[in-house]
Design a protein around this motif. Structure first.
Motif, mmCIF file in Angstrom:
data_model
loop_
_atom_site.group_PDB
_atom_site.id
_atom_site.type_symbol
_atom_site.label_atom_id
_atom_site.label_comp_id
_atom_site.label_asym_id
_atom_site.label_seq_id
_atom_site.Cartn_x
_atom_site.Cartn_y
_atom_site.Cartn_z
ATOM 1 N N LEU A 197 0.958 -0.722 -0.282
ATOM 2 C CA LEU A 197 0.361 0.147 -0.164
ATOM 3 C C LEU A 197 0.995 1.581 0.086
ATOM 4 C CD1 LEU A 197 -2.579 1.460 0.328
ATOM 5 C CD2 LEU A 197 -2.700 1.095 2.623
ATOM 6 N N ALA A 198 2.212 1.558 0.577
ATOM 7 C CA ALA A 198 2.842 2.693 0.613
ATOM 8 C C ALA A 198 3.288 3.228 -0.318
ATOM 9 C CB ALA A 198 4.017 2.213 2.129
ATOM 10 N N VAL A 199 3.782 1.729 -1.397
ATOM 11 C CA VAL A 199 4.478 1.892 -2.210
ATOM 12 C C VAL A 199 3.666 2.074 -3.288
ATOM 13 C CG1 VAL A 199 5.451 0.380 -3.972
ATOM 14 C CG2 VAL A 199 6.346 -0.044 -2.172
ATOM 15 N N LEU A 200 2.132 1.842 -3.705
ATOM 16 C CA LEU A 200 1.348 2.415 -4.418
ATOM 17 C C LEU A 200 0.658 3.414 -4.238
ATOM 18 C CD1 LEU A 200 -0.568 -1.337 -5.119
ATOM 19 C CD2 LEU A 200 1.482 -0.206 -6.178
ATOM 20 N N ALA A 201 0.947 4.206 -3.049
ATOM 21 C CA ALA A 201 0.313 5.333 -2.874
ATOM 22 C C ALA A 201 1.091 6.345 -3.341
ATOM 23 C CB ALA A 201 0.115 5.268 -1.315
ATOM 24 N N SER A 202 1.982 6.417 -2.756
ATOM 25 C CA SER A 202 3.682 6.987 -3.444
ATOM 26 C C SER A 202 3.486 6.475 -5.107
ATOM 27 C CB SER A 202 5.061 6.085 -2.969
ATOM 28 O OG SER A 202 6.400 7.399 -3.374
ATOM 29 N N THR A 228 6.818 5.855 -22.095
ATOM 30 C CA THR A 228 6.179 6.026 -21.838
ATOM 31 C C THR A 228 4.504 6.058 -20.917
ATOM 32 O OG1 THR A 228 5.068 4.743 -23.170
ATOM 33 C CG2 THR A 228 6.291 6.266 -23.970
ATOM 34 N N SER A 229 4.893 4.409 -20.286
ATOM 35 C CA SER A 229 4.253 4.507 -19.077
ATOM 36 C C SER A 229 3.870 3.312 -18.398
ATOM 37 C CB SER A 229 2.144 4.048 -19.683
ATOM 38 O OG SER A 229 2.096 2.562 -20.435
ATOM 39 N N VAL A 230 3.448 3.135 -16.984
ATOM 40 C CA VAL A 230 3.446 2.622 -16.003
ATOM 41 C C VAL A 230 2.554 1.933 -15.398
ATOM 42 C CG1 VAL A 230 4.283 1.762 -13.901
ATOM 43 C CG2 VAL A 230 5.871 3.652 -15.797
ATOM 44 N N VAL A 259 7.477 4.544 -9.754
ATOM 45 C CA VAL A 259 7.556 3.460 -8.875
ATOM 46 C C VAL A 259 9.481 3.122 -8.777
ATOM 47 C CG1 VAL A 259 7.331 0.134 -8.599
ATOM 48 C CG2 VAL A 259 5.458 2.288 -10.006
ATOM 49 N N GLY A 260 9.442 4.042 -8.488
ATOM 50 C CA GLY A 260 11.313 3.767 -7.823
ATOM 51 C C GLY A 260 11.977 4.261 -8.966
ATOM 52 N N LEU A 261 12.554 4.093 -9.700
ATOM 53 C CA LEU A 261 12.853 4.214 -11.077
ATOM 54 C C LEU A 261 12.553 4.153 -11.943
ATOM 55 C CD1 LEU A 261 16.900 3.063 -11.302
ATOM 56 C CD2 LEU A 261 15.779 5.509 -9.957
ATOM 57 N N LEU A 262 11.255 3.689 -11.584
ATOM 58 C CA LEU A 262 10.172 3.256 -13.421
ATOM 59 C C LEU A 262 8.931 4.510 -12.857
ATOM 60 C CD1 LEU A 262 10.183 -0.379 -12.699
ATOM 61 C CD2 LEU A 262 11.551 1.120 -13.612
ATOM 62 N N HIS A 263 9.140 5.361 -14.309
ATOM 63 C CA HIS A 263 8.378 6.279 -14.795
ATOM 64 C C HIS A 263 7.962 6.800 -15.428
ATOM 65 C CE1 HIS A 263 11.142 9.410 -14.649
ATOM 66 N NE2 HIS A 263 11.957 8.786 -13.491
ATOM 67 N N PRO A 264 6.943 7.645 -16.433
ATOM 68 C CA PRO A 264 6.771 7.617 -17.782
ATOM 69 C C PRO A 264 7.929 9.048 -17.993
ATOM 70 C CG PRO A 264 4.593 7.540 -16.502
ATOM 71 C CD PRO A 264 5.847 7.448 -15.362
ATOM 72 N N GLY A 265 8.458 9.058 -18.938
ATOM 73 C CA GLY A 265 9.641 9.809 -18.858
ATOM 74 C C GLY A 265 10.888 9.963 -18.905
ATOM 75 N N ALA A 266 11.443 8.273 -18.328
ATOM 76 C CA ALA A 266 12.652 7.700 -17.651
ATOM 77 C C ALA A 266 13.338 7.058 -19.228
ATOM 78 C CB ALA A 266 12.593 6.797 -16.612
ATOM 79 N N GLN A 267 15.016 6.943 -19.086
ATOM 80 C CA GLN A 267 15.257 5.625 -19.763
ATOM 81 C C GLN A 267 15.445 4.952 -19.550
ATOM 82 O OE1 GLN A 267 16.014 7.300 -23.027
ATOM 83 N NE2 GLN A 267 16.414 9.667 -22.805
ATOM 84 N N LEU A 268 15.562 3.712 -20.384
ATOM 85 C CA LEU A 268 15.308 2.206 -20.562
ATOM 86 C C LEU A 268 16.578 2.527 -20.102
ATOM 87 C CD1 LEU A 268 13.804 -0.336 -20.181
ATOM 88 C CD2 LEU A 268 13.809 -0.809 -22.734
#
Length: 218
Positions: free
Chosen positions: A45-50, A108-110, A57-66
């Protein structure tokens, strides 16, 4: 009165925008924790609320370089093409965290799959490994966690068998199943597509001459 309206033993701040489609809501939790649950559920729940509050989700987010993500987490699992006729966009995952990647090798999406009883999240300590957390989260628990994070949200129009909410300003959608018991249960959490100026195909081919990451046979 539905569950979203009934979650009121505390104070609600309504931000206008009341129409047939949604209500925009920011919740004040008042005194102390609003909801309780098992320890594993609380970790998830803490991870998903964040995720809802930050879009990450940590380093994973739209716009991040793979390539930057792979340098930390190792290579993702190759789920496959979005359209079988085209190499890109492509779907990858780290456990239950799914990534859509364009030919620019930008995420582009997570989407986090949260309706399977456990949620597998990428380990920060062990590249290539995932951590499995038990998860069966209700709408009430998610609302409470978003309130604790100071994250406003808006209600989405319900459809048959599900309801949802969208966090603001990150626009992360939480989708709940409504036909699996008395309380809506979280099914998935995901972002909208990241808008960017995608490089032309020939430029991408030159920039990624190594065809990173190599496509795995289906």
């Amino acid at each position: 009165m539905d569950l979203l309206d009934a979650l009121t033993g505390r104070s609600w701040a309504w931000a206008g925008l009341r129409d047939d489609r949604l209500d925009m809501i920011c919740v004040s939790t008042g005194d102390g924790p609003l909801f309780a649950g098992e320890a594993g559920d609380m970790e998830a729940l803490a991870v998903l609320a964040s995720f809802g509050a930050t879009g990450h989700v940590g380093l994973l987010h739209p716009g991040a370089q793979l390539r930057d993500v792979c340098a930390v987490h190792g290579m993702p699992w190759d789920i496959g093409r979005i359209d079988n006729r085209h190499r890109w966009p492509h779907l990858y995952s780290y456990g239950d965290v799914e990534l859509v990647v364009c030919r620019c090798r930008i995420i582009t999406s997570v989407l986090v799959q949260a309706g399977r009883g456990t949620v597998d999240l990428p380990s920060q300590a062990q590249p290539g490994e995932v951590i499995a957390l038990p998860v069966r989260l209700t709408l009430a628990q998610v609302v409470g966690a978003l309130a604790a994070a100071g994250c406003p949200w808006e209600r989405l129009r319900p459809i048959a068998g599900q309801c949802g909410l969208r966090t603001l300003p990150q626009r992360v959608d939480f989708t709940f199943i409504t036909d699996d018991g008395p309380d809506p249960v979280l099914h998935s959490v995901g972002t909208w597509a990241h808008r960017h100026d995608c490089m032309p195909a020939e430029v991408a081919e030159a920039a990624f001459a190594d065809d990173f990451p190599t496509e795995q046979p289906g």
